[in-house]
Design an enzyme around this catalytic site. Structure first.
Site, PDB file in Angstrom:
ATOM      1  N   ASP A 169     127.102  41.530  59.420  1.00  0.00           N
ATOM      2  CA  ASP A 169     128.375  40.893  59.667  1.00  0.00           C
ATOM      3  C   ASP A 169     129.722  41.571  58.941  1.00  0.00           C
ATOM      4  OD1 ASP A 169     130.681  39.108  60.008  1.00  0.00           O
ATOM      5  OD2 ASP A 169     129.643  37.388  59.077  1.00  0.00           O
ATOM      6  N   LYS A 222     123.945  28.503  54.823  1.00  0.00           N
ATOM      7  CA  LYS A 222     124.743  29.561  53.927  1.00  0.00           C
ATOM      8  C   LYS A 222     124.130  29.176  52.469  1.00  0.00           C
ATOM      9  CE  LYS A 222     128.270  30.465  56.368  1.00  0.00           C
ATOM     10  NZ  LYS A 222     128.863  32.031  56.653  1.00  0.00           N
ATOM     11  N   LYS A 242     132.774  39.629  65.340  1.00  0.00           N
ATOM     12  CA  LYS A 242     133.648  38.515  65.086  1.00  0.00           C
ATOM     13  C   LYS A 242     134.857  38.880  65.714  1.00  0.00           C
ATOM     14  CE  LYS A 242     131.408  35.667  61.868  1.00  0.00           C
ATOM     15  NZ  LYS A 242     131.785  35.774  60.778  1.00  0.00           N
ATOM     16  N   GLU A 275     121.489  37.276  57.867  1.00  0.00           N
ATOM     17  CA  GLU A 275     122.663  37.688  58.171  1.00  0.00           C
ATOM     18  C   GLU A 275     123.319  38.036  56.725  1.00  0.00           C
ATOM     19  OE1 GLU A 275     126.956  36.337  60.090  1.00  0.00           O
ATOM     20  OE2 GLU A 275     125.134  35.191  60.381  1.00  0.00           O
ATOM     21  N   ASP A 292     122.557  33.066  56.056  1.00  0.00           N
ATOM     22  CA  ASP A 292     123.731  33.784  55.806  1.00  0.00           C
ATOM     23  C   ASP A 292     123.946  33.556  54.223  1.00  0.00           C
ATOM     24  OD1 ASP A 292     125.982  35.391  55.795  1.00  0.00           O
ATOM     25  OD2 ASP A 292     126.915  33.939  57.224  1.00  0.00           O
TER      26      ASP A 292
END
Length: 338
Positions: free
Chosen positions: A229, A154, A251, A204, A178
């Site tokens: 995403d 992240k 998701k 991402e 991400d």
């Protein structure tokens, strides 16, 4: 059919930080559907970004309890289509319900989900393991705590390249990045050049979800593939991502469950997009459901249960990125904490 709703607070092993928030506890709703001696389980976690809470999900499901409990032998697809109009404003609740119903349906048929769908599990992808934002020292320590073949890192800080540069010194693992909407267009294009040299596989959702002009610019110029995403929430979003992203991360909680999730994956494949399913820090209830989609995926991020201090269920197991299925039918879940 009986509907049972349970709320849990899932404690995390470590504070989990992304570009827009930090959490130590993840509220979660578990839906159980009981019929003919069988139980099916589904899960959806709360999420402030999507303005979803467990009490709201429970209230929305209780409003249509009579409709849910009057269902008999409908297929998951028919059931989802029937319930969707009532829960179209609460896809998280719909996900937990759809997951539980699909699990129950498969168990009553005496099959695991991947068998119900005629999927072959011989070439399943490995799952990554997520390293949340922290000091560089803490991120290195988290990585060393659990050696893994693929890490999802992240980012969205002022030290992003320095972080990955330092992490790379300690492992040969594949890196995925991400940024959770934390970068701009030029920043993404420039970061991609540096990150590719550091062994990063893809980026991402580097930019804000609605920055479609920016996504198209990055799509044209990024030296790394970019996976959507936050820009890919429901079925209608897959087509929008074509020629703006190289792939989509589906998701289940955002799209309304396994039933629409499978349709999104097929649509993405038809458009030549890479396919991925991600998690939202679920327990083994939600993670085990994701596992049955693996044969249809290029990438998967299903480490949610590994991030918990204590799991509330058993189901699939994960070791060194490899997913092993439960011997039980359906999703293979047993709820341990009632």
């Amino acid at each position: 059919m009986e509907l049972i709703l349970r709320a849990y607070d899932l404690k995390l092993k470590h504070t989990f930080t992304i570009s827009r928030e930090s959490i130590d506890m993840q509220p979660s709703l578990i839906v159980e559907l009981k019929s003919d001696g069988f139980s099916g389980y589904g899960e959806a976690t709360s999420n402030p970004y999507y303005k979803t809470t467990v009490p709201v999900m429970m209230a929305d499901l209780n409003k249509i309890r009579s409709i849910i409990e009057s269902t008999t032998e409908e297929t998951p697809e028919v059931f989802w289509a029937k319930i969707h109009p009532y829960l179209k404003e609460d896809m998280f609740a719909l996900c937990a319900l759809d997951m539980a119903y699909t699990d129950l349906y498969a168990r009553k048929k005496g099959k695991k989900l991947y068998q119900l769908w005629d999927y072959t599990i011989t070439k399943n992808p490995l799952t990554d393991y997520t390293i949340g934002i922290a000091s560089i020292e803490k991120m290195v320590a988290k990585m060393k705590e659990l050696p893994w073949p693929i890490y999802k890192i992240k980012l969205g800080t002022k030290e992003d390249i320095a972080i990955v540069t330092e992490l790379r010194k300690h492992t040969d693992a594949i890196f995925r990045i991400d940024a959770n909407c934390g970068w701009g267009v030029e920043e993404t294009i420039n970061n991609a050049i540096a990150l590719k040299k550091l062994g990063v596989e893809f980026l991402e959702q580097p930019m804000k979800a609605d920055n479609w002009d920016g996504h198209k610019e990055v799509f044209k110029h990024s030296v790394l593939p970019v996976i959507a995403d936050e820009s890919c929430i429901i079925e209608e979003d897959v087509a929008k991502c074509h020629n703006h992203f190289h792939g989509v991360n589906v998701k289940l909680v955002k799209c309304g469950g396994l039933t629409p999730g499978r349709r999104m994956i097929q649509q993405a494949k038809a458009l030549g997009l890479k396919t991925m399913v991600g998690c939202m820090t679920e327990s083994s209830v939600g993670i085990s459901a994701i596992a049955h989609l693996l044969p249809q995926l290029d990438y998967v991020d299903m480490d949610g249960a590994l991030l918990l201090a204590e799991d509330i269920a058993t189901g699939v197991t994960i070791k060194d990125g490899v997913i092993s299925y439960s011997k039980l039918n359906g999703t293979g879940v047993t709820l341990n904490k009632l």
